[in-house]
Design a protein around this motif. Structure first.
Motif, PDB file in Angstrom:
ATOM      1  N   PHE A   1      94.366  88.347  24.192  1.00  0.00           N
ATOM      2  CA  PHE A   1      93.260  87.996  25.080  1.00  0.00           C
ATOM      3  C   PHE A   1      92.610  89.254  25.647  1.00  0.00           C
ATOM      4  O   PHE A   1      91.378  89.350  25.738  1.00  0.00           O
ATOM      5  N   GLY A   2      93.427  90.238  26.025  1.00  0.00           N
ATOM      6  CA  GLY A   2      92.894  91.487  26.547  1.00  0.00           C
ATOM      7  C   GLY A   2      92.052  92.223  25.526  1.00  0.00           C
ATOM      8  O   GLY A   2      91.018  92.810  25.858  1.00  0.00           O
ATOM      9  N   ARG A   3      92.485  92.181  24.257  1.00  0.00           N
ATOM     10  CA  ARG A   3      91.717  92.856  23.210  1.00  0.00           C
ATOM     11  C   ARG A   3      90.366  92.172  22.984  1.00  0.00           C
ATOM     12  O   ARG A   3      89.366  92.835  22.694  1.00  0.00           O
ATOM     13  N   VAL A   4      90.339  90.854  23.138  1.00  0.00           N
ATOM     14  CA  VAL A   4      89.056  90.142  23.047  1.00  0.00           C
ATOM     15  C   VAL A   4      88.135  90.581  24.183  1.00  0.00           C
ATOM     16  O   VAL A   4      86.934  90.818  23.981  1.00  0.00           O
TER      17      VAL A   4
ATOM     18  N   ASN B   1      86.784  94.002  23.326  1.00  0.00           N
ATOM     19  CA  ASN B   1      85.784  93.944  22.253  1.00  0.00           C
ATOM     20  C   ASN B   1      84.456  93.389  22.749  1.00  0.00           C
ATOM     21  O   ASN B   1      83.383  93.851  22.337  1.00  0.00           O
ATOM     22  N   ASN B   2      84.515  92.397  23.619  1.00  0.00           N
ATOM     23  CA  ASN B   2      83.284  91.828  24.178  1.00  0.00           C
ATOM     24  C   ASN B   2      82.524  92.868  25.003  1.00  0.00           C
ATOM     25  O   ASN B   2      81.293  92.931  24.968  1.00  0.00           O
ATOM     26  N   LEU B   3      83.274  93.680  25.751  1.00  0.00           N
ATOM     27  CA  LEU B   3      82.638  94.725  26.548  1.00  0.00           C
ATOM     28  C   LEU B   3      82.082  95.836  25.663  1.00  0.00           C
ATOM     29  O   LEU B   3      80.985  96.354  25.909  1.00  0.00           O
ATOM     30  N   ARG B   4      82.829  96.197  24.627  1.00  0.00           N
ATOM     31  CA  ARG B   4      82.331  97.241  23.718  1.00  0.00           C
ATOM     32  C   ARG B   4      81.032  96.810  23.046  1.00  0.00           C
ATOM     33  O   ARG B   4      80.163  97.642  22.769  1.00  0.00           O
ATOM     34  N   ALA B   5      80.888  95.510  22.794  1.00  0.00           N
ATOM     35  CA  ALA B   5      79.651  95.006  22.199  1.00  0.00           C
ATOM     36  C   ALA B   5      78.465  95.228  23.139  1.00  0.00           C
ATOM     37  O   ALA B   5      77.311  95.249  22.694  1.00  0.00           O
ATOM     38  N   ARG B   6      78.743  95.403  24.414  1.00  0.00           N
ATOM     39  CA  ARG B   6      77.699  95.703  25.407  1.00  0.00           C
ATOM     40  C   ARG B   6      77.656  97.193  25.749  1.00  0.00           C
ATOM     41  O   ARG B   6      77.061  97.591  26.744  1.00  0.00           O
ATOM     42  N   SER B   7      78.353  98.007  24.943  1.00  0.00           N
ATOM     43  CA  SER B   7      78.430  99.462  25.139  1.00  0.00           C
ATOM     44  C   SER B   7      79.152  99.827  26.429  1.00  0.00           C
ATOM     45  O   SER B   7      78.853 100.839  27.072  1.00  0.00           O
TER      46      SER B   7
ATOM     47  N   GLU C   1      91.896  78.804  29.836  1.00  0.00           N
ATOM     48  CA  GLU C   1      91.147  80.056  29.790  1.00  0.00           C
ATOM     49  C   GLU C   1      91.077  80.688  31.174  1.00  0.00           C
ATOM     50  O   GLU C   1      91.175  81.913  31.322  1.00  0.00           O
ATOM     51  N   LEU C   2      90.906  79.869  32.211  1.00  0.00           N
ATOM     52  CA  LEU C   2      90.889  80.388  33.571  1.00  0.00           C
ATOM     53  C   LEU C   2      92.190  81.117  33.885  1.00  0.00           C
ATOM     54  O   LEU C   2      92.186  82.228  34.425  1.00  0.00           O
ATOM     55  N   GLU C   3      93.317  80.502  33.522  1.00  0.00           N
ATOM     56  CA  GLU C   3      94.617  81.127  33.775  1.00  0.00           C
ATOM     57  C   GLU C   3      94.732  82.464  33.054  1.00  0.00           C
ATOM     58  O   GLU C   3      95.251  83.448  33.607  1.00  0.00           O
ATOM     59  N   LEU C   4      94.237  82.526  31.821  1.00  0.00           N
ATOM     60  CA  LEU C   4      94.298  83.769  31.054  1.00  0.00           C
ATOM     61  C   LEU C   4      93.426  84.848  31.689  1.00  0.00           C
ATOM     62  O   LEU C   4      93.836  86.007  31.806  1.00  0.00           O
ATOM     63  N   VAL C   5      92.227  84.472  32.095  1.00  0.00           N
ATOM     64  CA  VAL C   5      91.336  85.443  32.723  1.00  0.00           C
ATOM     65  C   VAL C   5      91.950  85.970  34.013  1.00  0.00           C
ATOM     66  O   VAL C   5      92.017  87.189  34.249  1.00  0.00           O
ATOM     67  N   LEU C   6      92.420  85.064  34.873  1.00  0.00           N
ATOM     68  CA  LEU C   6      92.972  85.478  36.167  1.00  0.00           C
ATOM     69  C   LEU C   6      94.213  86.349  36.002  1.00  0.00           C
ATOM     70  O   LEU C   6      94.503  87.194  36.851  1.00  0.00           O
ATOM     71  N   ALA C   7      94.943  86.166  34.909  1.00  0.00           N
ATOM     72  CA  ALA C   7      96.151  86.965  34.660  1.00  0.00           C
ATOM     73  C   ALA C   7      95.828  88.388  34.231  1.00  0.00           C
ATOM     74  O   ALA C   7      96.721  89.247  34.215  1.00  0.00           O
ATOM     75  N   HIS C   8      94.568  88.654  33.872  1.00  0.00           N
ATOM     76  CA  HIS C   8      94.179  89.988  33.412  1.00  0.00           C
ATOM     77  C   HIS C   8      93.354  90.752  34.442  1.00  0.00           C
ATOM     78  O   HIS C   8      92.784  91.805  34.128  1.00  0.00           O
TER      79      HIS C   8
END
Length: 364
Positions: free
Chosen positions: A249-252, A255-261, A320-327
């Motif tokens: 999940f962290g790698r996703v 990658n999403n942030l890298r797509a925004r530079s 997904e909320l739980e995953l986001v909050l855990a990071h």
């Protein structure tokens, strides 16, 4: 024949980072409009606020949990100072479009706050100072136009209580912060930041964008300033940032942030909560703590408040909320120069409200 190369403007490498401030401001506006949060001032600092669409429930809830955790720590710091009959200072680094000063200055702790300093890129501070000068509601909290001074081409703003400074926090603080914060100016006999006044540092999604050695140098500069000449007042620090990005999940997320530079050199090395605390202790703070937003949601917010926000919107993406909050994590630390201060400030921090799982409660 040959054609000359086109003179395309060079892309500003920091523009994507500055854009994240607008993302956060729009997310806060959405959380306010959906009644997760109260903030009378955010609409004045979001461009075309009336045209901004609301964000999805997952973002609204995440914004609420983040805000609630940080505000509990800020409120606790102000309350501790008030109990001791002391005034205190707050320094928000990478403050962006934050409205916390206005909320404190019109709230129950307004008499406890003596100075509030914000620091950010000049491109951001110039827009904020312009918004302040255009809006009477923001100006009046600063004492009105006659009590506001704009300098440095509109990037710096001074008032009696609130100071907005332009600086690149990745540069050496000796070159960028030392003079504006520690040397008296603007007709005052005292520096903006007094080492003899209890002070709280705030970093909300800031340190993740700089190399660890750079962020550590910044933290160390503040600790050194408050420990010079035999020691000054207590220094607290609150950091909100991403961490533990080494799993799928962290790698996703990366990658999403890298797509925004956007890259996160200051977040990728921190895999655990303990590593976040260790970073703070290595820069001179005496004690440190860290919690994920997932833990804060579960045990550090009142059950009745969780029940209230659960009724605001239907949330389908519970996992997904739980995953986001855990990071995402909030870490906090304190530097206390004397044994007396250790006793007086020793209970500052987030307080557990209820162990929801043990109580058999669920707010998904």
């Amino acid at each position: 024949m040959y054609s000359q190369p086109s003179l395309l403007p060079r892309q500003d490498p920091d523009a994507p980072i500055r854009q994240t401030d607008n993302d956060a401001a729009v997310a806060r506006l959405s959380a306010v409009q959906k009644h997760y949060l109260d903030d009378l001032f955010v609409k004045h600092l979001v461009p075309r606020a009336h045209l901004q669409p609301n964000r999805p429930p997952l973002i609204n809830i995440g914004t609420y949990i983040r805000t609630r955790g940080i505000e509990d720590l800020v409120d606790g710091w102000l309350s501790s100072a008030k109990k001791q009959g002391k005034k205190c200072q707050i320094v928000s680094l990478g403050a962006g479009s934050d409205t916390r000063f206005w909320r404190i200055a019109t709230g129950p702790h307004k008499d406890t706050l003596i100075k509030y300093v914000e620091v950010d890129f000049g491109e951001i501070t110039s827009k904020k100072s312009m918004s302040i000068m255009k809006n009477r509601e923001l100006r009046d909290v600063l004492g009105g136009s006659n009590h506001i001074q704009i300098t440095e081409g509109g990037t710096v703003l001074h008032s009696r209580q609130y100071h907005l400074l332009a600086a690149d926090l990745r540069r050496d603080p000796v070159d960028t912060l030392q003079e504006p914060l520690t040397i008296p100016s603007h007709g005052s006999q005292e520096p903006i930041l007094s080492p003899q006044c209890p002070t709280l540092l705030l970093f909300e999604c800031v340190l993740a964008y700089m190399e660890v050695n750079v962020s550590s140098r910044l933290l160390q500069w503040f600790v050194d300033y408050f420990s010079a000449d035999g020691g000054g007042a207590p220094l607290g620090c609150v950091i909100y940032e991403m961490f533990g990005l080494n799993d799928p999940f962290g790698r996703v997320m990366l990658n999403n942030l890298r797509a925004r530079s956007v890259t996160l050199p200051g977040a990728e090395p921190f895999m655990t909560l303990d590593s976040l605390v260790e970073r703070l202790l290595k820069t001179g703070f005496h004690k440190g703590w860290a919690l994920t937003l997932k833990e804060i949601r579960k045990s550090y917010i009142e059950p009745e408040e969780l029940a209230r926000i659960s009724r605001l919107e239907m949330l389908d993406e519970t996992e997904e909320l739980e995953l986001v909050l855990a990071h995402y994590a909030i870490s906090w630390s304190i530097f206390v120069p004397t044994a007396e201060d250790k006793e007086k400030w020793g209970d500052w921090g987030l307080k557990e409200k209820r162990k929801h799982e043990e109580e058999g409660l669920s707010f998904s």
